[in-house]
Design an enzyme around this catalytic site. Structure first.
Site, mmCIF file in Angstrom:
data_model
loop_
_atom_site.group_PDB
_atom_site.id
_atom_site.type_symbol
_atom_site.label_atom_id
_atom_site.label_comp_id
_atom_site.label_asym_id
_atom_site.label_seq_id
_atom_site.Cartn_x
_atom_site.Cartn_y
_atom_site.Cartn_z
ATOM 1 N N LYS A 37 44.177 32.639 27.129
ATOM 2 C CA LYS A 37 45.643 32.499 27.971
ATOM 3 C C LYS A 37 45.147 31.532 29.170
ATOM 4 O O LYS A 37 46.026 30.736 29.431
ATOM 5 C CB LYS A 37 46.279 33.663 28.370
ATOM 6 N N ASP A 89 38.056 48.996 33.585
ATOM 7 C CA ASP A 89 37.042 47.805 33.806
ATOM 8 C C ASP A 89 35.846 47.715 32.965
ATOM 9 O O ASP A 89 35.218 47.093 33.094
ATOM 10 C CB ASP A 89 36.775 47.661 35.453
ATOM 11 N N ARG A 94 37.133 37.208 35.854
ATOM 12 C CA ARG A 94 36.990 36.679 37.109
ATOM 13 C C ARG A 94 37.406 35.168 37.142
ATOM 14 O O ARG A 94 37.056 34.607 36.211
ATOM 15 C CB ARG A 94 35.582 36.765 37.898
ATOM 16 N N LYS A 129 39.391 44.509 52.414
ATOM 17 C CA LYS A 129 38.728 45.823 52.541
ATOM 18 C C LYS A 129 38.295 46.056 53.936
ATOM 19 O O LYS A 129 37.768 44.797 54.424
ATOM 20 C CB LYS A 129 37.541 45.942 51.526
ATOM 21 N N GLU A 156 40.673 44.252 33.330
ATOM 22 C CA GLU A 156 40.425 43.881 34.840
ATOM 23 C C GLU A 156 40.255 42.584 35.024
ATOM 24 O O GLU A 156 39.447 41.778 34.563
ATOM 25 C CB GLU A 156 39.482 44.851 35.524
ATOM 26 N N ALA A 168 31.590 37.289 48.510
ATOM 27 C CA ALA A 168 31.429 38.614 47.524
ATOM 28 C C ALA A 168 30.026 38.697 46.827
ATOM 29 O O ALA A 168 29.310 39.834 46.865
ATOM 30 C CB ALA A 168 32.480 38.694 46.524
ATOM 31 N N HIS A 172 27.089 41.478 47.583
ATOM 32 C CA HIS A 172 26.823 42.224 46.512
ATOM 33 C C HIS A 172 25.242 42.200 46.394
ATOM 34 O O HIS A 172 24.696 43.355 46.108
ATOM 35 C CB HIS A 172 27.219 41.617 45.385
HETATM 36 P P1 GTP Z 1 35.137 50.473 40.749
HETATM 37 O O1 GTP Z 1 35.072 51.872 40.656
HETATM 38 O O2 GTP Z 1 33.817 49.770 41.613
HETATM 39 O O3 GTP Z 1 35.454 49.614 39.605
HETATM 40 O O4 GTP Z 1 36.078 50.226 42.017
HETATM 41 P P2 GTP Z 1 37.671 50.658 42.403
HETATM 42 O O5 GTP Z 1 38.054 51.443 40.930
HETATM 43 O O6 GTP Z 1 37.932 51.274 43.614
HETATM 44 O O7 GTP Z 1 38.401 49.159 42.179
HETATM 45 P P3 GTP Z 1 38.472 47.867 43.100
HETATM 46 O O8 GTP Z 1 39.568 47.215 42.559
HETATM 47 O O9 GTP Z 1 38.300 48.491 44.585
HETATM 48 O O10 GTP Z 1 36.900 47.175 42.833
HETATM 49 C C1 GTP Z 1 36.786 46.695 41.378
HETATM 50 C C2 GTP Z 1 35.654 45.656 41.440
HETATM 51 O O11 GTP Z 1 36.021 44.733 42.693
HETATM 52 C C3 GTP Z 1 34.217 45.796 41.820
HETATM 53 O O12 GTP Z 1 33.585 46.553 40.760
HETATM 54 C C4 GTP Z 1 33.760 44.678 42.284
HETATM 55 O O13 GTP Z 1 33.659 43.702 41.263
HETATM 56 C C5 GTP Z 1 34.774 44.119 43.189
HETATM 57 N N1 GTP Z 1 34.666 44.658 44.590
HETATM 58 C C6 GTP Z 1 35.304 45.715 45.159
HETATM 59 N N2 GTP Z 1 35.002 45.963 46.385
HETATM 60 C C7 GTP Z 1 33.892 44.883 46.477
HETATM 61 C C8 GTP Z 1 33.248 44.714 47.693
HETATM 62 O O14 GTP Z 1 33.080 45.397 48.822
HETATM 63 N N3 GTP Z 1 32.196 43.893 47.692
HETATM 64 C C9 GTP Z 1 32.032 43.044 46.560
HETATM 65 N N4 GTP Z 1 31.080 42.079 46.146
HETATM 66 N N5 GTP Z 1 32.801 43.363 45.352
HETATM 67 C C10 GTP Z 1 33.731 44.203 45.549
HETATM 68 MG MG MG Z 2 34.215 48.220 38.467
#
Ligand code: GTP
Ligand code: MG
Length: 220
Positions: A37, A89, A94, A129, A156, A168, A172
């Protein structure tokens, strides 16, 4: 009374393996559907509108090790229905765009398609965040058509700009380098870097708007 024989155990093991393989396959197909898509949107925009809102699309299927790690960490139930419900997820995509407006545009174009169901949206662009992280997250369900019926598969999707992606990926790396205990001074620097990235995005968006306005003025 006789207990289960070793061939019963083997049968059970095979059944579990097949169930898990099919389970993971569905998420791979979910990624395939959404990626197609997105590629269609990208190609259509490039051909017809002479403009490409998507810079880059990447995807990953969560490994069984990470799935197990997440179940343990978050203390979810352990059968396949629990995993399906809680771990949304497993299929991850991405989408990197040049401009903030493009992240929302591609999000709208994808999520307004009639076979896509939006399950959850987290707008970390409008509401970053505390550490400075920005991206637009959405969990969607996409139908995957198998030989014995249709399955709604959660995927996701993270939409972000190049600047957000740059930040990011560095954050990371630092996070894992320090085994999640990043020194405060570095956290503060990272926060400043996120703010700089955000200012750059705003500046680029502004310039982009000016170029578009110029284009419109010269073609009308
Ligand atoms: P997870 O349990 O890690 O999947 O997080 P969540 O359920 O709280 O979901 P959220 O949408 O906050 O984050 C999901 C994904 O976003 C993570 O697996 C990362 O890929 C990305 N992500 C979220 N927060 C950060 C951060 O502070 N730094 C970075 N580098 N990536 C982030
Ligand atoms: Mg995740």
């Amino acid at each position: 009374m006789t207990g289960p024989t070793s061939s019963d155990n083997l049968e059970e093991l095979k059944r579990l393996k097949d169930e898990f393989t099919r389970f993971m396959m569905l998420y791979k197909f979910g990624i395939d559907e959404i990626t197609t898509k997105l590629n269609i949107l990208k190609e259509e925009f490039t051909q017809i509108h002479d403009y490409n809102p998507i810079e880059h699309i990447s995807s990953r299927l969560k490994s069984p090790e990470s799935i197990i790690g997440k179940i343990e960490r978050k203390q979810y139930g352990q059968d396949i229905d629990d995993i399906r419900e809680h771990i949304t997820d497993i299929a991850g995509i991405r989408v990197t765009c040049s401009f903030i407006s493009d992240t929302y545009k591609v999000f709208e174009l994808l999520t307004s398609q009639q076979d896509i169901t939006v399950v959850k949206v987290k707008d970390y662009i409008a509401n970053p965040k505390p550490n400075g992280y920005q991206s637009l997250h959405v969990i969607v369900e996409v139908p995957v058509f198998m030989s014995d019926g249709v399955v709604q598969v959660p995927v996701e999707i993270q939409f972000r700009t190049i600047a957000m992606d740059f930040w990011a990926s560095l954050e990371h790396k630092i996070y894992y380098k320090y085994d999640k205990a990043v020194p405060d001074s570095l956290l503060a620097e990272l926060k400043h870097a996120a703010e700089a990235a955000s200012r750059l995005d705003a500046k680029m968006e502004h310039l982009h708007g000016e170029v578009l306005a110029l284009d419109r003025a010269t073609t009308s």
